[in-house]
Design an enzyme around this catalytic site. Structure first.
Site, PDB file in Angstrom:
ATOM      1  CB  CYS A  65      -4.132   9.313  11.063  1.00  0.00           C
ATOM      2  SG  CYS A  65      -4.983   7.598  10.992  1.00  0.00           S
ATOM      3  CE  LYS A  94      -1.770   1.856   3.990  1.00  0.00           C
ATOM      4  NZ  LYS A  94      -1.546   3.296   4.301  1.00  0.00           N
ATOM      5  CG  ASN A  95       2.225   2.942   3.545  1.00  0.00           C
ATOM      6  OD1 ASN A  95       1.059   3.046   3.332  1.00  0.00           O
ATOM      7  ND2 ASN A  95       2.448   2.327   4.660  1.00  0.00           N
ATOM      8  CG  ASP A 130       2.556   1.205   9.978  1.00  0.00           C
ATOM      9  OD1 ASP A 130       2.681   1.228   8.666  1.00  0.00           O
ATOM     10  OD2 ASP A 130       2.187   2.135  10.716  1.00  0.00           O
ATOM     11  NE  ARG A 141      -7.167   4.730   4.846  1.00  0.00           N
ATOM     12  CZ  ARG A 141      -6.469   5.330   5.711  1.00  0.00           C
ATOM     13  NH1 ARG A 141      -6.898   5.534   6.899  1.00  0.00           N
ATOM     14  NH2 ARG A 141      -5.088   5.432   5.359  1.00  0.00           N
ATOM     15  NE  ARG A 145       0.283  10.012  10.289  1.00  0.00           N
ATOM     16  CZ  ARG A 145      -0.088   8.816   9.539  1.00  0.00           C
ATOM     17  NH1 ARG A 145      -1.426   8.859   9.547  1.00  0.00           N
ATOM     18  NH2 ARG A 145       0.699   8.284   8.535  1.00  0.00           N
TER      19      ARG A 145
HETATM   20  C1  EPZ Z   1       3.912   6.815   6.860  1.00  0.00           C
HETATM   21  O1  EPZ Z   1       3.379   7.715   7.512  1.00  0.00           O
HETATM   22  C2  EPZ Z   1       2.993   5.545   6.530  1.00  0.00           C
HETATM   23  N1  EPZ Z   1       1.931   6.065   5.824  1.00  0.00           N
HETATM   24  C3  EPZ Z   1       2.638   5.154   7.885  1.00  0.00           C
HETATM   25  O2  EPZ Z   1       1.655   4.040   7.573  1.00  0.00           O
HETATM   26  C4  EPZ Z   1       3.638   4.755   8.830  1.00  0.00           C
HETATM   27  O3  EPZ Z   1       3.089   4.337  10.264  1.00  0.00           O
HETATM   28  C5  EPZ Z   1       4.687   5.835   9.064  1.00  0.00           C
HETATM   29  O4  EPZ Z   1       5.107   6.307   7.628  1.00  0.00           O
HETATM   30  C6  EPZ Z   1       5.935   5.290   9.815  1.00  0.00           C
HETATM   31  O5  EPZ Z   1       6.565   4.206   9.297  1.00  0.00           O
HETATM   32  C7  EPZ Z   1       2.130   6.009   4.317  1.00  0.00           C
HETATM   33  O6  EPZ Z   1       3.197   5.746   3.803  1.00  0.00           O
HETATM   34  C8  EPZ Z   1       0.997   6.443   3.521  1.00  0.00           C
HETATM   35  P1  EPZ Z   1       6.366   9.741   9.181  1.00  0.00           P
HETATM   36  P2  EPZ Z   1       4.136   9.303   7.686  1.00  0.00           P
HETATM   37  O7  EPZ Z   1       6.553  11.057   8.450  1.00  0.00           O
HETATM   38  O8  EPZ Z   1       5.098   9.550   6.433  1.00  0.00           O
HETATM   39  C9  EPZ Z   1       6.895  12.898  12.927  1.00  0.00           C
HETATM   40  C10 EPZ Z   1      -0.458   2.777   7.975  1.00  0.00           C
HETATM   41  O9  EPZ Z   1      -0.777   2.204   8.751  1.00  0.00           O
HETATM   42  N2  EPZ Z   1       7.113  13.750  11.808  1.00  0.00           N
HETATM   43  O10 EPZ Z   1       7.624   8.629   9.067  1.00  0.00           O
HETATM   44  O11 EPZ Z   1       3.044  10.341   8.044  1.00  0.00           O
HETATM   45  C11 EPZ Z   1       5.546  12.188  12.813  1.00  0.00           C
HETATM   46  O12 EPZ Z   1       4.555  12.822  13.716  1.00  0.00           O
HETATM   47  C12 EPZ Z   1       0.241   4.089   8.074  1.00  0.00           C
HETATM   48  O13 EPZ Z   1      -0.012   2.351   6.444  1.00  0.00           O
HETATM   49  C13 EPZ Z   1       7.317  14.888  12.079  1.00  0.00           C
HETATM   50  O14 EPZ Z   1       7.411  15.333  13.278  1.00  0.00           O
HETATM   51  O15 EPZ Z   1       5.144   8.803   8.838  1.00  0.00           O
HETATM   52  C14 EPZ Z   1       5.540  10.682  13.283  1.00  0.00           C
HETATM   53  O16 EPZ Z   1       5.812  10.905  14.929  1.00  0.00           O
HETATM   54  C15 EPZ Z   1       0.035   4.535   9.422  1.00  0.00           C
HETATM   55  N3  EPZ Z   1       7.483  15.926  11.194  1.00  0.00           N
HETATM   56  C16 EPZ Z   1       7.007  10.438  13.010  1.00  0.00           C
HETATM   57  O17 EPZ Z   1       7.813  11.515  12.651  1.00  0.00           O
HETATM   58  C17 EPZ Z   1       7.280  15.845   9.948  1.00  0.00           C
HETATM   59  O18 EPZ Z   1       7.329  16.351   8.879  1.00  0.00           O
HETATM   60  C18 EPZ Z   1       6.898   9.393  11.930  1.00  0.00           C
HETATM   61  O19 EPZ Z   1       6.083  10.003  10.801  1.00  0.00           O
HETATM   62  C19 EPZ Z   1       7.037  14.086   9.626  1.00  0.00           C
HETATM   63  C20 EPZ Z   1       7.042  13.244  10.725  1.00  0.00           C
END
Ligand code: EPZ
Length: 424
Positions: free
Chosen positions: A117, A23-24, A305, A398, A122
């Site tokens: 979410c 998916k991702n 995840d 989803r 996020r």
């Molecule tokens: C991706 O989300 C995935 N979604 C998530 O999967 C997954 O949990 C996550 O990566 C971590 O592996 C998709 O790929 C569509 P991050 P993303 O940016 O990109 C903080 C699922 O179930 N952060 O790596 O949003 C953030 O708050 C979903 O398939 C900042 O502070 O994750 C979090 O605490 C859920 N500032 C951490 O970093 C930013 O600009 C990781 O977020 C970006 C992130």
């Protein structure tokens, strides 16, 4: 029509199942395909709601889109808009990946900001930082991510944390920027490597994906390609946990064992038998599990995840387990639902939960509070004594293709039931 899942617990899962495409990975690759000057054919795309929404957006933007049997033919040559509407883009998080792509095509883009979410705030500050570093004007007033850049120039981007979204968006911006871009502290997830491989197959120069630094020489013309998306690491892991939870014996075909190492190691620590071949993983269990401690981390650490599905399994492990969720600040809301089934779980502070193993769980009426929480509730229900109804399965649909069908093919007693208005 609203539906719920009804699961009669206790059936051992046995047999073989094939993991769907990632998916991702797909959610990052589909926008990237628009950067080509000709059509692409992309296989092994999971037929899930999030993919259908992003395909609707590509059609709205003017692209040619044909999707059947998990294969997409996308023709970007007829795109004529840079501002997908909130009704579409607001329905899922990954739609903001379109911003760097439309910026590269039109020199501007207006995309609704991704929704927060149920797992935390996020923020996207690192995405904004990456795009600004390459020369984009970025504005987020009014809930819209507006970006513009007469031209983009390669530079060094230093991410504060290995954010998946920020790494994807920086990559998608950098391929349109003249010169070299180095993304430091980059995320290393399998879907990042898959995006890099896809971009390379389009003619981009992308090196180092899967390491801390991704090096891109941008500004090259990108052409259509034929590509196959990697199998879904998180669906594979969810099926592994479900097999273990039911004391089952399951082979997951099409999986990539090296992507699953953190989970496999944890399941082995719990006493589950996990063996691997080139492209399949064999999980066998006697239904008795040792309690373990889990700490989620960016890849190759234990994936956040899979924290919720594994926590469901830990509720019946022998002893006390501690789960430290270091990535998201609100990924324990589903514990309230597990408690309804008899779990003895407590959040001791925002990011740490203590799970005291109980003899068994009992069927109950529960809800899915987010995508992976929904998967956790299914795993709990498969183990429980009695019948469990799970509401909110839209979350599950989803992210998991034919999840109930796959589990049923392995012997699970699971069915989709229409929810009448006076229920739930
Ligand atoms: C991706 O989300 C995935 N979604 C998530 O999967 C997954 O949990 C996550 O990566 C971590 O592996 C998709 O790929 C569509 P991050 P993303 O940016 O990109 C903080 C699922 O179930 N952060 O790596 O949003 C953030 O708050 C979903 O398939 C900042 O502070 O994750 C979090 O605490 C859920 N500032 C951490 O970093 C930013 O600009 C990781 O977020 C970006 C992130």
């Amino acid at each position: 029509m609203k539906e719920k899942l009804r699961i009669h617990g206790g059936a051992r899962l046995e047999g073989e199942v094939t993991a769907s495409g990632g998916k991702n990975a797909a959610l990052a690759i589909l926008p990237a395909a628009l950067l080509a000057d000709s059509p692409s054919t992309i296989e092994n795309i999971p037929d899930i709601n999030d993919v259908r929404v992003i395909l609707e957006m590509l059609r709205w933007l003017g692209a040619g889109v044909e999707f059947s049997n998990n294969t997409l033919v996308v023709d970007p040559r007829t795109i004529d808009k840079y501002n997908p509407p909130y009704e579409l883009a607001g329905r899922m998080r990954a739609s903001y990946y379109l911003a760097p792509v439309l910026l590269g095509i039109f020199g501007r883009a207006e995309v609704p900001l991704p929704g927060g979410c149920d797992i935390g705030a996020r923020p996207i500050d690192q995405t904004l930082k990456g795009m600004r570093t390459l020369g984009a004007e970025v504005n987020t007033t009014g809930g819209v991510l507006s970006v513009s850049a007469p031209s983009l120039e390669g530079a060094d981007i230093f991410l504060d944390m290995p954010s998946v979204g920020a790494t994807v968006n920086s990559m998608l911006t950098a391929v349109s920027a003249g010169g070299s871009t180095n993304i430091h502290n980059a995320a290393k997830e399998p879907h990042i490597v898959d995006l890099a491989n896809f971009l390379s197959s389009m003619g981009a120069s992308v090196k180092g994906a899967g390491t801390d630094v991704i090096r891109i020489r941008g500004g090259r013309p990108l052409h259509g390609t034929n590509y196959t998306v990697v199998p879904d690491q998180i669906e594979t892991g969810t099926l592994m946990i479900a097999a273990a939870a039911t004391g089952g014996d399951v082979i997951i075909n099409g999986a990539i064992p090296t992507h699953m190492e953190a989970l496999s190691a944890k399941l082995l620590e719990m006493g589950v038998n996990v063996t691997t071949e080139d492209d399949c993983i064999h999980v066998r269990s006697n239904g008795v599990f040792r309690a373990v401690n889990v700490k989620t981390q960016a890849y190759p650490g234990f994936p956040t995840d899979l924290q919720q599905p594994l926590t469901a399994l830990l509720t019946v492990a022998r002893g006390t387990s501690m789960v430290n969720e270091t990535i998201f600040e609100a990924r324990f809301r589903f514990l309230d639902e597990l408690r309804k089934m008899g779990a003895d779980v407590n959040v001791v502070e925002a990011k740490t939960a203590i799970i005291n193993g109980v003899e068994k769980l009992y069927g109950a009426r529960v809800s899915a509070t987010d995508l992976r929480a929904g998967a956790a509730m299914v795993i709990a229900a498969l183990m429980a004594d009695g019948t469990t109804d799970i509401d909110g399965i839209g979350y599950i649909l989803r992210g998991y293709e034919n999840f109930d069908g796959k589990l049923r093919s392995l012997g699970a007693m699971i069915e989709r039931i229409e929810v009448t208005d006076d229920e739930f």
